[in-house]
Design a protein around this motif. Structure first.
Motif, short mmCIF file in Angstrom:
data_model
loop_
_atom_site.label_atom_id
_atom_site.label_comp_id
_atom_site.label_asym_id
_atom_site.label_seq_id
_atom_site.Cartn_x
_atom_site.Cartn_y
_atom_site.Cartn_z
N GLU A 3 -17.71 -14.14 33.42
CA GLU A 3 -18.31 -13.79 32.13
C GLU A 3 -17.81 -12.43 31.64
O GLU A 3 -17.54 -12.25 30.44
N GLU A 61 -14.35 -12.77 30.22
CA GLU A 61 -14.35 -13.38 28.88
C GLU A 61 -14.69 -12.34 27.82
O GLU A 61 -14.07 -12.30 26.75
N LYS A 68 -12.49 -10.87 24.62
CA LYS A 68 -13.00 -10.86 23.25
C LYS A 68 -12.92 -9.46 22.65
O LYS A 68 -12.70 -9.31 21.44
#
Length: 483
Positions: A174, A177, A181
């Motif tokens: 997570e 990710e 971003k």
């Protein structure tokens, strides 16, 4: 935005390794794209470890603002009682924790499911005794926020920090990710374990290595560097020593006299209690024990010594089962100290930088009771570093140092610290990468690879035996992992 001074310091940071074994200075802090970097495609491993220049030096293209991130890695823990079973499943499903012999490996998930369901009630009760859940995420978030503030206030450096937990939310995947971003293009990876162990930092870095290798197109352009261990840093050593001195100074004159009346040369004692690992891990090349010893030595040099009536001891906690663990065991040392007449004792959790189940339950409840039953009347427990200001500033310094030093990839960190079964087919090209040092050293580690793999299998078979014993007699295996 970065100050001119910071840009100058960081302009030679983070080396890019090329196949010719030449090291080219590459700074992700520079605004222009001086180099086009693409991953090698010879093997997945090379994609994770080696960067090549598209065509030597490319002319600068459009300006791109550099974005620096810091990824803090930790174990994770259940925040509520409802989280315990899932957390246990993730833990026992990790082959770095319990690697079953080959024929049993396909059963890992099934065994993890069985253990997690069986152990959840007892583990849930242990967490209830410390407030219902693990505080490790709360402290990790606070450490990240304060470190980020320190970097801004003291260096003028704007970074974004991320938490990647191994066995519970927010998972490392997570965090990655979110890093993508946010457009991070320079990443410092910092495990929140002062000393390196295959079962802690090694397991977390292995996850990163696998992700980087499998998705090289996604992560290949993000320069990264790892700080595998940092037990020797002066800031960390000072922070630990200061906390211990506070506890030593808390003994009253009457308590010190009580210690002298017991007939001992030293009225005050310090017990460094490190998390244990099976001895076979060390035989397989885990550097943990040597780093613990060196860490204790460095901290002790900043503490009062025997000439001031202070004696220092080292032991290892959380052992379980019939296999040999690092000795001496904390639950053996405490009765021995009591029998010798020790009255004033400071226990120091040396493997942990934040409070969690092993400090709040195992040390504060179980070990304190054991010590007092054996005559230790004046118990002190040194707090974990948590948000200690000296420690937080040293974390920030660590990030800046990492940006200014030769980079070390996740794979190089694993190889340098003997994390087994790392595929380095095709080799790793580097020069002077911290922790590895030279091509000859890497070749030597390659030659030891088979021996380490055999020793590692012996270690895991021992853990499997321990698991079977626990299943048969109900003895808890979970203290091994701080549960």
């Amino acid at each position: 935005m970065f100050t001119t001074a910071v840009l100058r310091r960081l302009a030679v940071s983070l080396l890019v390794v090329v196949p010719s074994s030449c090291v080219v200075a590459f700074s992700p802090i520079l605004r222009s794209k001086a180099f086009q970097i693409t991953p090698q495609t010879t093997t997945e491993q090379n994609a994770a470890t080696t960067l090549t220049l598209d065509s030597a030096v490319m002319p600068p293209k459009e300006e791109e603002e550099s974005k620096v991130g810091v990824l803090l890695l930790n174990l994770g823990g259940p925040e509520t009682g409802d989280d315990v079973e899932g957390f246990l499943y993730n833990l026992f499903a990790d082959p770095d924790i319990i690697r079953l012999p080959g024929p049993l490996a396909p059963l890992q998930s099934l065994i993890a499911l069985f253990i997690s369901k069986r152990r959840a009630p007892k583990s849930r009760a242990a967490y209830e005794s410390i407030g219902g859940g693990s505080p490790i995420l709360k402290y990790s978030n606070a450490q990240a926020d304060l470190m980020t503030k320190s970097l801004k206030d003291r260096y003028g450096l704007d970074v974004k920090s991320y938490i990647g937990m191994r066995y519970w939310y927010p998972f490392t995947e997570e965090a990655l990710e979110q890093i993508q971003k946010d457009g991070i293009n320079a990443l410092v990876i910092l495990p929140l374990y002062p000393q390196f162990s295959i079962s802690t930092s090694g397991s977390s870095l292995r996850v990163l290595q696998e992700i980087f290798a499998k998705d090289s197109q996604k992560f290949g352009k993000m320069v990264h560097t790892v700080v595998p261990s940092w037990y020797e840093r002066p800031g960390y050593v000072k922070a630990m020593a200061d906390l211990i001195k506070n506890e030593l100074d808390s003994f009253t004159p009457e308590q010190i006299q009580e210690g002298k009346d017991a007939g001992l040369k030293n009225a005050r004692h310090i017990l460094f209690s490190a998390h244990g690992v099976p001895k076979s891990y060390i035989d397989a090349g885990d550097p943990y024990q040597e780093q613990i010893k060196e860490c204790v030595k460095k901290i002790s040099e900043s503490l009062p010594g025997e000439e001031e009536g202070v004696e220092i001891h080292l032991s290892y906690q959380s052992r379980v089962g019939p296999i040999e663990w690092l000795r001496p065991y904390t639950d053996d040392v405490l009765p021995e100290l009591g029998e010798k007449g020790v009255k004033n004792l400071v226990v120091v959790p040396i493997s942990f930088v934040s409070e969690h189940i092993e400090t709040l339950e195992e040390i504060d409840l179980e070990y304190r009771e054991l010590a007092e039953e054996n005559g230790v009347t004046n118990w002190r427990r040194c707090p974990a570093l948590n948000t200690d200001a000296t420690f937080i500033d040293d974390m920030a310094d660590m990030v800046v140092d990492a940006l200014n030093e030769p980079s070390q990839s996740v794979t190089e960190a694993c190889v340098a610290n003997n994390v087994g079964d790392i595929d380095i087919e095709g080799g790793i090209d580097f020069a002077g990468v911290g922790g590895v040092g030279a091509d000859s050293d890497l070749i030597a580690r390659e030659n030891l690879k088979d021996k380490e793999r055999i020793n590692g299998r012996v270690a895991m078979i021992g853990v499997a035996i321990t698991l079977l014993v626990e299943l048969l007699n109900g003895q808890s295996l979970t203290h091994m992992f701080g549960l």
